[in-house]
Motif scaffolding. Structure first.
Motif, PDB file in Angstrom:
ATOM      1  N   GLY A  73       0.751  -1.275   0.031  1.00 25.47           N
ATOM      2  CA  GLY A  73      -0.072  -0.002  -0.036  1.00 25.47           C
ATOM      3  C   GLY A  73       0.801   1.218   0.063  1.00 25.47           C
ATOM      4  O   GLY A  73       0.761   2.198  -0.759  1.00 25.47           O
ATOM      5  N   ARG A  74       1.980   1.201   0.825  1.00 22.93           N
ATOM      6  CA  ARG A  74       2.864   2.542   0.745  1.00 22.93           C
ATOM      7  C   ARG A  74       3.453   2.552  -0.526  1.00 22.93           C
ATOM      8  O   ARG A  74       3.724   3.524  -0.938  1.00 22.93           O
ATOM      9  CB  ARG A  74       3.918   2.210   1.960  1.00 22.93           C
ATOM     10  CG  ARG A  74       3.376   2.427   3.494  1.00 22.93           C
ATOM     11  CD  ARG A  74       2.959   3.864   3.923  1.00 22.93           C
ATOM     12  NE  ARG A  74       4.368   4.439   3.926  1.00 22.93           N
ATOM     13  CZ  ARG A  74       4.528   5.935   3.952  1.00 22.93           C
ATOM     14  NH1 ARG A  74       3.214   6.614   3.515  1.00 22.93           N
ATOM     15  NH2 ARG A  74       5.447   6.389   4.463  1.00 22.93           N
ATOM     16  N   CYS A  75       3.932   1.587  -1.154  1.00 21.53           N
ATOM     17  CA  CYS A  75       4.461   1.832  -2.189  1.00 21.53           C
ATOM     18  C   CYS A  75       3.362   2.185  -3.424  1.00 21.53           C
ATOM     19  O   CYS A  75       3.977   3.166  -4.214  1.00 21.53           O
ATOM     20  CB  CYS A  75       5.041   0.248  -3.053  1.00 21.53           C
ATOM     21  SG  CYS A  75       6.371  -0.371  -2.024  1.00 21.53           S
ATOM     22  N   TYR A  76       2.450   1.834  -3.425  1.00 19.97           N
ATOM     23  CA  TYR A  76       1.338   2.579  -4.424  1.00 19.97           C
ATOM     24  C   TYR A  76       0.871   3.792  -3.908  1.00 19.97           C
ATOM     25  O   TYR A  76       0.836   4.741  -4.808  1.00 19.97           O
ATOM     26  CB  TYR A  76       0.119   1.825  -4.310  1.00 19.97           C
ATOM     27  CG  TYR A  76       0.034   0.403  -5.266  1.00 19.97           C
ATOM     28  CD1 TYR A  76       0.459   0.579  -6.750  1.00 19.97           C
ATOM     29  CD2 TYR A  76      -0.189  -0.842  -4.748  1.00 19.97           C
ATOM     30  CE1 TYR A  76       0.475  -0.587  -7.490  1.00 19.97           C
ATOM     31  CE2 TYR A  76       0.018  -1.975  -5.744  1.00 19.97           C
ATOM     32  CZ  TYR A  76       0.375  -1.899  -7.028  1.00 19.97           C
ATOM     33  OH  TYR A  76       0.321  -2.919  -7.811  1.00 19.97           O
ATOM     34  N   GLU A  77       1.041   4.068  -2.642  1.00 18.78           N
ATOM     35  CA  GLU A  77       0.765   5.561  -2.328  1.00 18.78           C
ATOM     36  C   GLU A  77       1.762   6.512  -2.721  1.00 18.78           C
ATOM     37  O   GLU A  77       1.702   7.607  -3.150  1.00 18.78           O
ATOM     38  CB  GLU A  77       0.574   5.441  -0.634  1.00 18.78           C
ATOM     39  CG  GLU A  77       0.281   7.082  -0.163  1.00 18.78           C
ATOM     40  CD  GLU A  77       0.591   6.888   1.295  1.00 18.78           C
ATOM     41  OE1 GLU A  77       0.504   7.846   1.965  1.00 18.78           O
ATOM     42  OE2 GLU A  77       0.872   5.780   1.825  1.00 18.78           O
ATOM     43  N   GLN A  78       3.138   6.267  -2.491  1.00 19.12           N
ATOM     44  CA  GLN A  78       4.283   7.083  -2.653  1.00 19.12           C
ATOM     45  C   GLN A  78       4.968   6.860  -4.062  1.00 19.12           C
ATOM     46  O   GLN A  78       5.781   7.563  -4.328  1.00 19.12           O
ATOM     47  CB  GLN A  78       5.271   6.702  -1.659  1.00 19.12           C
ATOM     48  CG  GLN A  78       4.748   7.127  -0.064  1.00 19.12           C
ATOM     49  CD  GLN A  78       4.462   8.405   0.077  1.00 19.12           C
ATOM     50  OE1 GLN A  78       5.045   9.549  -0.632  1.00 19.12           O
ATOM     51  NE2 GLN A  78       3.386   8.670   0.986  1.00 19.12           N
ATOM     52  N   GLY A  79       4.685   5.900  -4.871  1.00 19.52           N
ATOM     53  CA  GLY A  79       5.181   5.518  -5.953  1.00 19.52           C
ATOM     54  C   GLY A  79       6.627   4.891  -6.094  1.00 19.52           C
ATOM     55  O   GLY A  79       7.391   5.205  -6.499  1.00 19.52           O
ATOM     56  N   TRP A  80       6.706   4.150  -4.868  1.00 19.12           N
ATOM     57  CA  TRP A  80       7.979   3.437  -4.669  1.00 19.12           C
ATOM     58  C   TRP A  80       8.080   2.208  -5.627  1.00 19.12           C
ATOM     59  O   TRP A  80       7.589   1.270  -5.223  1.00 19.12           O
ATOM     60  CB  TRP A  80       8.302   3.029  -3.271  1.00 19.12           C
ATOM     61  CG  TRP A  80       8.237   4.452  -2.246  1.00 19.12           C
ATOM     62  CD1 TRP A  80       8.827   5.566  -2.646  1.00 19.12           C
ATOM     63  CD2 TRP A  80       7.965   4.177  -0.773  1.00 19.12           C
ATOM     64  NE1 TRP A  80       8.741   6.322  -1.401  1.00 19.12           N
ATOM     65  CE2 TRP A  80       8.318   5.795  -0.596  1.00 19.12           C
ATOM     66  CE3 TRP A  80       7.414   3.421   0.063  1.00 19.12           C
ATOM     67  CZ2 TRP A  80       8.272   5.987   0.890  1.00 19.12           C
ATOM     68  CZ3 TRP A  80       7.264   3.709   1.316  1.00 19.12           C
ATOM     69  CH2 TRP A  80       7.502   5.019   1.712  1.00 19.12           C
ATOM     70  N   GLY A  81       8.742   2.283  -6.532  1.00 17.35           N
ATOM     71  CA  GLY A  81       9.077   1.130  -7.560  1.00 17.35           C
ATOM     72  C   GLY A  81       8.006   0.840  -8.382  1.00 17.35           C
ATOM     73  O   GLY A  81       7.759  -0.344  -8.969  1.00 17.35           O
ATOM     74  N   PRO A  86      -3.680   5.572  -5.960  1.00 17.87           N
ATOM     75  CA  PRO A  86      -4.366   5.668  -4.791  1.00 17.87           C
ATOM     76  C   PRO A  86      -5.520   4.624  -4.310  1.00 17.87           C
ATOM     77  O   PRO A  86      -5.598   4.172  -3.121  1.00 17.87           O
ATOM     78  CB  PRO A  86      -5.187   7.101  -4.772  1.00 17.87           C
ATOM     79  CG  PRO A  86      -4.303   7.839  -5.519  1.00 17.87           C
ATOM     80  CD  PRO A  86      -3.777   6.825  -6.540  1.00 17.87           C
ATOM     81  N   LYS A  87      -6.136   4.210  -5.422  1.00 16.11           N
ATOM     82  CA  LYS A  87      -7.060   3.091  -5.178  1.00 16.11           C
ATOM     83  C   LYS A  87      -6.141   1.816  -4.857  1.00 16.11           C
ATOM     84  O   LYS A  87      -6.808   1.104  -3.757  1.00 16.11           O
ATOM     85  CB  LYS A  87      -7.970   2.992  -6.637  1.00 16.11           C
ATOM     86  CG  LYS A  87      -8.908   3.925  -6.776  1.00 16.11           C
ATOM     87  CD  LYS A  87      -9.648   3.767  -8.027  1.00 16.11           C
ATOM     88  CE  LYS A  87     -10.478   4.832  -8.332  1.00 16.11           C
ATOM     89  NZ  LYS A  87     -11.316   4.656  -9.605  1.00 16.11           N
TER      90      LYS A  87
END
Length: 324
Positions: A73-81, A86-87
């Motif tokens: 979830g954090r990766c999708y939230e922040q664009g990490w990798g 957001p969904k």
């Protein structure tokens, strides 16, 4: 072996532990997948690779690991990798939060608040409350501070100043810097200037430069000298590294806060101190690092200003109104 055990190994035997954790992750040991993913994400002891980190978090999440779900979830939230989504971030936070994962609860509550829909506020409030009541970890403290803010502002329930004060106080006593700052806000608004001063001092002295950079302009924008002193102290601590930009920022703030001609002279002297990109310049300061010299000079400067403020604070304290 738990994630905590693996992190302890990294401290006691970093080289061997790093190799072992990588091998364990490849052997589908889930705690190792989480720790290995975090090492890749942070670039700790290995080359930073957010895309590879995401793969390992996703593998752990597919096995039902709650930390893995939260980190996906954090990766999708922040664009990490991975491309920000957001969904999808909300989806994975939902999975973790539903199982009682504290960071999942906090992150889901924050995502709902960022969505800007007032109808989501009651659920955010309940998520923060559940996390706040669940322990004293960093995630719990973050939830306490957010819960207090809800109670202070009356976002989901009627405003409850006593409740807000309780949760700010609890998180502040446990070391949360934003809670310390927000507690000072309430105390200052209520006329307890001495109490506000204590918590601001703790917030500035015990935090990191990221936090100090955020609160310094808020404090320096105030008219009360006692509040501006804490803003200057935050900049002084940031400038102690010797970074030219940070020293100049402190010199500029000191110049703007000048109360006497000597303040202006001190600001001029500070702006002329030799600085580098944060490393000592042995040619201009052969016997001691610039950082140590700067700490001493700025410490003396703040002490002098503090004495002046102590003499003048009574002239401004009676006019202090509103939140910080």
């Amino acid at each position: 072996m738990t994630k905590a055990h693996l992190r302890d190994l990294l401290v006691s035997n970093p080289h061997d532990a790093t190799q072992w954790i990588k091998a364990a992750a490849e052997a589908d040991i889930i705690p190792a997948q989480i720790v290995w993913g975090q090492l890749l994400l942070d670039g700790t002891r290995v080359a930073r690779d957010p895309a590879a980190a995401f793969v390992w978090f996703e593998r752990a999440a597919q096995s039902g690991d709650l930390d893995g779900q939260n980190m996906v979830g954090r990766c999708y939230e922040q664009g990490w990798g991975v491309e920000p989504d957001p969904k999808l971030a909300t989806k994975f936070f939902e999975l973790a939060a539903a199982a009682g994962h504290v960071w999942g609860q906090v992150n889901l509550a924050q995502m709902l608040m960022r969505g800007g829909n007032p109808a989501d506020r009651p659920r955010s409030f309940e998520l923060f409350r559940a996390a706040a009541e669940g322990g004293t970890s960093k995630a719990n403290l973050k939830a306490m501070n957010s819960l207090a803010r809800f109670l202070e502002e009356g976002w989901a329930v009627p405003a409850n100043p006593r409740g807000a004060l309780y949760w700010y106080s609890r998180a502040a006593a446990l070391g949360d810097h934003w809670a310390q700052y927000n507690l000072a806000t309430i105390l200052h608004a209520g006329g307890d200037l001495a109490g506000a001063d204590v918590w601001l001092e703790r917030a500035v002295s015990g935090s990191d430069d990221g936090f100090r950079r955020r609160i310094a302009p808020l404090l320096l924008a105030r008219g009360e000298l006692a509040l501006r002193r804490h803003g200057l102290e935050a900049l002084r601590r940031i400038a102690a590294s010797g970074s030219a930009a940070d020293v100049q920022a402190y010199a500029s703030a000191l110049n703007d806060a000048a109360a006497t001609p000597s303040d202006l002279e001190d600001a001029r002297r500070l702006s002329e101190l030799p600085t580098t990109d944060g490393r000592p310049d042995s040619r201009s300061c052969p016997q001691a690092s610039i950082g140590r010299g700067l700490v001493g000079y700025l410490g003396g400067r703040i002490a002098a200003m503090s004495r002046r403020i102590a003499r003048l604070s009574n002239l401004t304290s009676s006019c202090s109104k509103g939140a910080l």
